[in-house]
Write an enzyme that holds these catalytic residues in place. Structure first.
Site, short mmCIF file in Angstrom:
data_model
loop_
_atom_site.label_atom_id
_atom_site.label_comp_id
_atom_site.label_asym_id
_atom_site.label_seq_id
_atom_site.Cartn_x
_atom_site.Cartn_y
_atom_site.Cartn_z
N ASP A 178 0.86 -1.19 0.00
CA ASP A 178 0.00 0.00 0.00
C ASP A 178 0.89 1.23 0.00
O ASP A 178 2.12 1.12 -0.08
CB ASP A 178 -0.95 -0.02 1.22
CG ASP A 178 -2.29 0.65 0.89
OD1 ASP A 178 -2.26 1.82 0.48
OD2 ASP A 178 -3.34 0.00 1.02
N HIS A 241 -2.46 3.56 -4.51
CA HIS A 241 -2.03 2.95 -3.24
C HIS A 241 -0.66 2.27 -3.41
O HIS A 241 -0.46 1.15 -2.96
CB HIS A 241 -3.07 1.95 -2.75
CG HIS A 241 -4.28 2.60 -2.12
ND1 HIS A 241 -4.24 3.22 -0.90
CD2 HIS A 241 -5.54 2.73 -2.58
CE1 HIS A 241 -5.45 3.70 -0.60
NE2 HIS A 241 -6.25 3.44 -1.61
N GLU A 305 -9.34 3.57 -5.54
CA GLU A 305 -8.90 4.90 -5.12
C GLU A 305 -7.62 5.36 -5.84
O GLU A 305 -6.59 5.57 -5.22
CB GLU A 305 -8.68 4.90 -3.60
CG GLU A 305 -9.98 4.61 -2.86
CD GLU A 305 -9.85 4.70 -1.35
OE1 GLU A 305 -10.73 5.27 -0.71
OE2 GLU A 305 -8.84 4.19 -0.79
C1 ACM Z 1 -10.91 0.42 0.06
O1 ACM Z 1 -11.39 0.50 1.19
N1 ACM Z 1 -10.31 1.47 -0.46
C2 ACM Z 1 -10.95 -0.80 -0.74
#
Ligand code: ACM
Length: 523
Positions: A178, A241, A305
């Protein structure tokens, strides 16, 4: 009239339970007979029971505890039949996975001390006489563990796998990378863990932390999980991420001259992977290595995201979008996911990713619907297989109650009942959407859960509720609460430091003062 299933307090609730008079006692003379194909389940049962009970359960052809594979039986992939009479125990299943689920039921039928530390003062281990036939509602019953934001040792992850197996959960989704950390060793890119595996602090606490796995540890973890019927699904987040990777290798980003560090905050970060050929080569190399370590069919590619701000600003990204005939840089997300999933498919693996809309991933792609459950429905109707992970009922990093003493987590409470009452296939969905739902899973993001104790506090007992929902088609909150009360003694014996479903017993739960709440992330 008390429900017989309530009396046995099994979690998750079996399909059918008929209690019979009497009991059968396991003692040091009890032999264990394993038919052809049942040896691994028998070995596991012996291994699971020995530490606490001291029972040898010696292999014996005339043993009164019998495990038998019946390939022609109508048990489905994970169903089993368990009969305990005063003469002995017979566990049968059509497939080895079914035997593994039945082994866990057998453990729960024993006195709770059988799940704990050595308790050898007891020499007799009674089982109530019973006839159980059981099979799961969903094939995918999982938990996601975020080891990227706070590293957890392999020995802890093994324990977590044991707890999943006890509840007949069969998928550990390991969130390995991440913005805040990269935990997967990749031989060609050693800085991923050396640089990306350490962050200076989290949530302003001033405390550096770090960690990474080595390949042998992960391989041993895969074996440990497989023996318990748990598949590990690795997740490598891309193209968003990914800041920990960019900290290690800035040339993979969109602003190579700008040094970055693994992120010290929680939220959605603008820094994302670039879209040049070297980045795709990097992703393919990482996925090749993932494929060598993790044999399961699915690899999770993240996909959530991913702001396109950097792509909009980057001449190289705009040129890539033009060359590919895309309407603009924002469309590079879908293009990127297609490119990496094509590679994964060429390795014989199935791509899996988060969806924010139900329409943002190419097919074939299995999706996790994490925002609105209706995104799952939309994705299913577009032909995706779907795993239901809506944050309002499966995100266990949210506090379990509004009590101010509750350790902090993301904004918004997710109660035990919210988890229990989440129906992965709501009644108004079309049959063709329902058919595409493989199952559901819990999410344990760890920005606010740095230690195993905090993780278990967040996970339990809500994970029991999720296991019940995923395994059993029967939903009855009061029945679940009654079973959970008894099941609590098993969790206690196992040393699980969960939240008590009785709030007064949580008085000693210390809120963490070193982690401050932050504004909610995008959801
Ligand atoms: C997430 O909670 N962004 C998958």
């Amino acid at each position: 009239m008390p429900d017989h299933r309530t009396d046995l307090a099994l979690v998750p609730r079996p399909d059918s339970v008929v209690t019979l008079p009497g009991r059968f006692v396991l003692d040091r003379h009890t032999g264990l007979r394993a038919g052809p194909g049942a040896e691994d389940a028998a070995d596991l049962l012996r291994e699971l029971l020995a530490p606490a009970t001291g029972l040898p359960l010696a292999p014996r052809p005339d043993g009164r505890l019998t495990l038998r594979l019946d390939p022609a039986a109508d048990d489905g992939d994970e169903g089993y039949r368990l009969t305990v009479t005063t003469d002995g125990v017979l566990l049968g299943a059509a497939r080895p996975e079914g035997l593994l689920r039945g082994v866990q039921t057998l453990r729960q039928l024993l006195p709770p001390e059988a799940l704990g530390e050595p308790a050898r003062r007891r020499t007799d281990w009674p089982l109530p006489c019973v006839r159980i036939t059981d099979r799961p509602r969903f094939a995918w019953r999982g938990a996601m563990l975020d080891v990227a934001r706070h590293f957890q040792t392999v020995s802890y992850v093994r324990r977590f796998v044991d707890l999943l197996a006890l509840h007949k959960l069969n998928v550990l989704h390991l969130h390995l990378t991440d913005d805040q950390g990269w935990r997967l060793p990749v031989a060609a890119y050693p800085r991923l863990t050396a640089v990306g595996g350490r962050r200076e602090e989290s949530a302003g606490n001033g405390t550096p932390h770090e960690g990474a796995y080595d390949r042998d540890e992960l391989t041993a973890l895969v074996t440990h999980a497989a023996r318990r019927g748990v598949t590990i699904v690795p997740e490598i987040e891309m193209p968003g991420h990914a800041r920990a990777a960019l900290a290690a290798y800035p040339h993979l980003g969109n602003r190579p001259g700008t040094p970055l560090a693994p992120w010290t905050r929680w939220g959605v970060c603008e820094n994302v992977l670039g879209v040049h050929d070297e980045v795709l080569d990097f992703c393919r190399t990482v996925l090749d290595e993932v494929g060598e370590i993790f044999p399961g069919p699915y690899v999770h590619l993240g996909g959530d995201e991913c702001p396109s701000v950097e792509w909009q600003r980057s001449a190289a990204a705009r040129a890539r979008a033009a060359t590919e005939g895309l309407p603009g840089p924002a469309a590079l997300h879908r293009w990127f996911m297609r490119a990496v999933s094509t590679h994964l498919l060429s390795l014989g693996r199935r791509p899996l990713g988060w969806t924010e809309t139900g329409t943002d991933l190419p097919t074939p792609f299995t999706v996790m619907a994490w925002l609105d459950p209706e995104h799952g429905r939309a994705a299913a109707l577009r032909g995706h297989d779907v795993i239901m992970t809506p944050f309002r009922s499966t995100y266990l990093d949210h506090p379990q109650s509004a009590d101010p003493a509750e350790p902090c987590g993301q904004d918004g409470v997710v109660t035990l009942r919210d988890v229990y009452e989440n129906d992965p296939t709501p009644a108004h969905w079309e049959p063709e959407a329902v058919r595409r739902v493989l199952g559901t899973q819990a999410q344990l993001w760890t920005e606010y859960a740095p230690t195993p104790d905090r993780l278990e506090y967040q996970a339990f007992p809500r994970l029991c509720a999720l296991a019940d929902t995923a395994w059993s088609g029967h939903r009855d909150w009061h029945d679940f609460r009654r079973r959970l009360d008894r099941h609590q003694t098993r969790l206690d014996a196992h040393g699980v430091r969960g939240r008590s479903p009785h709030p007064e017993r949580n008085a000693s739960c210390e809120p963490r003062s070193d982690v401050r709440p932050l504004p909610s992330p995008s959801h």
